[in-house]
Design an enzyme around this catalytic site. Structure first.
Site, mmCIF file in Angstrom:
data_model
loop_
_atom_site.group_PDB
_atom_site.id
_atom_site.type_symbol
_atom_site.label_atom_id
_atom_site.label_comp_id
_atom_site.label_asym_id
_atom_site.label_seq_id
_atom_site.Cartn_x
_atom_site.Cartn_y
_atom_site.Cartn_z
ATOM 1 N N ASP A 184 4.546 3.009 6.355
ATOM 2 C CA ASP A 184 4.184 2.632 7.559
ATOM 3 C C ASP A 184 5.163 1.920 8.499
ATOM 4 O O ASP A 184 6.308 1.968 8.043
ATOM 5 C CB ASP A 184 3.035 1.701 7.697
ATOM 6 C CG ASP A 184 3.477 0.130 6.854
ATOM 7 O OD1 ASP A 184 4.323 0.258 5.982
ATOM 8 O OD2 ASP A 184 3.147 -0.461 7.942
ATOM 9 N N LYS B 57 1.057 -1.265 0.091
ATOM 10 C CA LYS B 57 0.067 -0.146 -0.296
ATOM 11 C C LYS B 57 0.528 0.703 0.373
ATOM 12 O O LYS B 57 0.346 2.269 -0.163
ATOM 13 C CB LYS B 57 -0.998 -0.066 1.583
ATOM 14 C CG LYS B 57 -1.397 -1.174 1.815
ATOM 15 C CD LYS B 57 -2.109 -0.905 2.768
ATOM 16 C CE LYS B 57 -2.788 -2.292 3.351
ATOM 17 N NZ LYS B 57 -2.164 -3.167 3.363
ATOM 18 N N GLY B 58 1.890 0.821 0.062
ATOM 19 C CA GLY B 58 2.669 2.485 0.615
ATOM 20 C C GLY B 58 3.266 3.079 -0.462
ATOM 21 O O GLY B 58 3.761 4.400 -0.315
ATOM 22 N N GLU C 148 7.875 2.903 -6.619
ATOM 23 C CA GLU C 148 7.507 2.436 -5.200
ATOM 24 C C GLU C 148 7.811 3.001 -3.810
ATOM 25 O O GLU C 148 8.334 4.034 -4.308
ATOM 26 C CB GLU C 148 9.009 1.274 -5.277
ATOM 27 C CG GLU C 148 9.102 -0.124 -5.389
ATOM 28 C CD GLU C 148 8.556 -1.024 -4.761
ATOM 29 O OE1 GLU C 148 7.968 -0.075 -3.456
ATOM 30 O OE2 GLU C 148 8.911 -3.050 -4.157
ATOM 31 N N ASP C 149 7.569 2.450 -3.139
ATOM 32 C CA ASP C 149 7.124 3.625 -1.983
ATOM 33 C C ASP C 149 9.205 3.920 -1.333
ATOM 34 O O ASP C 149 10.064 5.301 -0.904
ATOM 35 C CB ASP C 149 6.587 3.675 -0.592
ATOM 36 C CG ASP C 149 7.312 1.368 0.032
ATOM 37 O OD1 ASP C 149 7.623 1.387 -0.467
ATOM 38 O OD2 ASP C 149 6.304 1.630 1.343
ATOM 39 N N PHE D 106 14.657 4.389 10.216
ATOM 40 C CA PHE D 106 13.306 3.466 10.058
ATOM 41 C C PHE D 106 12.479 5.204 9.745
ATOM 42 O O PHE D 106 12.332 5.753 10.723
ATOM 43 C CB PHE D 106 13.095 2.601 10.477
ATOM 44 C CG PHE D 106 12.056 1.701 10.008
ATOM 45 C CD1 PHE D 106 11.882 1.033 9.296
ATOM 46 C CD2 PHE D 106 10.381 2.388 10.529
ATOM 47 C CE1 PHE D 106 10.994 -0.277 9.098
ATOM 48 C CE2 PHE D 106 8.946 1.799 9.951
ATOM 49 C CZ PHE D 106 9.608 0.480 9.273
ATOM 50 N N ASP E 82 15.074 -0.636 -0.611
ATOM 51 C CA ASP E 82 15.761 -0.337 0.546
ATOM 52 C C ASP E 82 17.402 -1.954 0.221
ATOM 53 O O ASP E 82 17.829 -1.626 -0.472
ATOM 54 C CB ASP E 82 15.485 -1.158 0.977
ATOM 55 C CG ASP E 82 16.059 -0.685 3.267
ATOM 56 O OD1 ASP E 82 16.603 -0.607 3.401
ATOM 57 O OD2 ASP E 82 15.735 -1.906 4.219
HETATM 58 P P1 IMP Z 1 13.730 -3.904 -0.005
HETATM 59 O O1 IMP Z 1 12.619 -5.296 -0.207
HETATM 60 O O2 IMP Z 1 14.332 -4.064 1.113
HETATM 61 O O3 IMP Z 1 14.101 -3.119 -0.695
HETATM 62 O O4 IMP Z 1 12.413 -3.377 1.113
HETATM 63 C C1 IMP Z 1 11.382 -2.938 0.667
HETATM 64 C C2 IMP Z 1 10.017 -2.008 1.114
HETATM 65 O O5 IMP Z 1 10.339 -2.952 3.388
HETATM 66 C C3 IMP Z 1 9.865 -1.639 1.063
HETATM 67 O O6 IMP Z 1 8.501 -1.619 -0.459
HETATM 68 C C4 IMP Z 1 8.791 -1.122 3.038
HETATM 69 O O7 IMP Z 1 7.177 -2.306 2.322
HETATM 70 C C5 IMP Z 1 10.193 -1.668 3.649
HETATM 71 N N1 IMP Z 1 10.545 -0.788 4.057
HETATM 72 C C6 IMP Z 1 11.685 -0.811 4.055
HETATM 73 N N2 IMP Z 1 12.376 0.141 4.365
HETATM 74 C C7 IMP Z 1 11.201 0.567 5.718
HETATM 75 C C8 IMP Z 1 11.554 1.892 5.934
HETATM 76 O O8 IMP Z 1 12.415 2.996 6.295
HETATM 77 N N3 IMP Z 1 9.691 2.256 6.393
HETATM 78 C C9 IMP Z 1 9.006 1.615 5.750
HETATM 79 N N4 IMP Z 1 8.685 0.357 5.317
HETATM 80 C C10 IMP Z 1 9.943 0.569 4.728
HETATM 81 MG MG MG Z 2 5.723 -1.941 2.607
#
Ligand code: IMP
Ligand code: MG
Length: 182
Positions: A162, A46-47, A102-103, A155, A106
């Site tokens: 969220d 939902k981000g 994407e939101d 974070f 990471d």
């Molecule tokens: P990745 O697969 O590690 O790149 O993760 C990305 C997902 O992790 C994002 O779509 C978010 O849902 C979640 N995420 C990573 N860091 C944060 C943060 O600082 N706040 C909130 N959600 C996060």
């Molecule tokens: Mg997320």
């Protein structure tokens, strides 16, 4: 005029005004890059919803939009993130110019999975636009074509992001007082 910060919030990282300005710049760039085309924005629930709708309003080429939902299980101990699609797109993207929204990127595991999955559906083009980018925690290399902000290794919540489903509706992006447990 400025309301007190909600409990749990340490400080504001990006204000509503900064976010609006950056989204305006990005929208103008995307409009130039996709001139003459129709763009399909694909949002990850939902981000990315707050970012996607704001960005869509600053794009001047014709825009369609669709959404998918994922569940992901990742941890900080180095095990690969496991991602699967929990809610698929409503429509085919075959032959379309797709911009995945994407939101935050990471580790990159989520984005890598989504790009592989969407590329297999034969879009005409596939690019990535993320609201936030935390390159310092990247584990797998993924292409990011457009991003609003690079962020430090803290974070963050707000503008769609969220912590346990809360804080998505904040108009700004903020750092949490206590980091989310991994
Ligand atoms: P990745 O697969 O590690 O790149 O993760 C990305 C997902 O992790 C994002 O779509 C978010 O849902 C979640 N995420 C990573 N860091 C944060 C943060 O600082 N706040 C909130 N959600 C996060
Ligand atoms: Mg997320």
């Amino acid at each position: 005029m400025s309301a007190p910060l909600p409990p749990g919030i340490e400080r504001i990282l990006f204000t509503e005004e900064e976010i609006a300005r950056r989204i305006g710049e990005l929208g103008a760039r995307i409009s130039r890059d996709y001139a003459g085309k129709t763009l399909k924005l694909v949002g990850v629930l939902k981000g990315s919803v707050f970012f996607l709708t704001a960005l869509a309003r600053s794009i001047e080429v014709p825009v369609k939009m669709d959404f998918l939902g994922i569940s992901s299980f990742s941890n900080r101990s180095g095990a690969p993130g496991v991602v699967r699609i929990a809610k698929d797109l409503d429509d085919s993207i075959e032959g379309e110019d797709v911009l995945l929204i994407e939101d935050i990127v990471d580790t990159g595991f989520t984005l890598r999975y989504l790009l592989q999955n969407l590329a297999g559906r034969a879009p005409n083009s596939l690019a990535v636009c993320t609201f936030l980018d935390r390159t310092s925690r990247r584990i797998v290399q993924v292409p990011v074509d457009y991003r609003c902000f690079e962020i430090p290794d803290r974070f963050v919540v707000g503008f769609g992001l969220d912590s346990q489903q809360l804080y998505r509706n904040l108009g700004y992006v903020a750092v949490m007082k206590h980091e989310k447990p991994a």
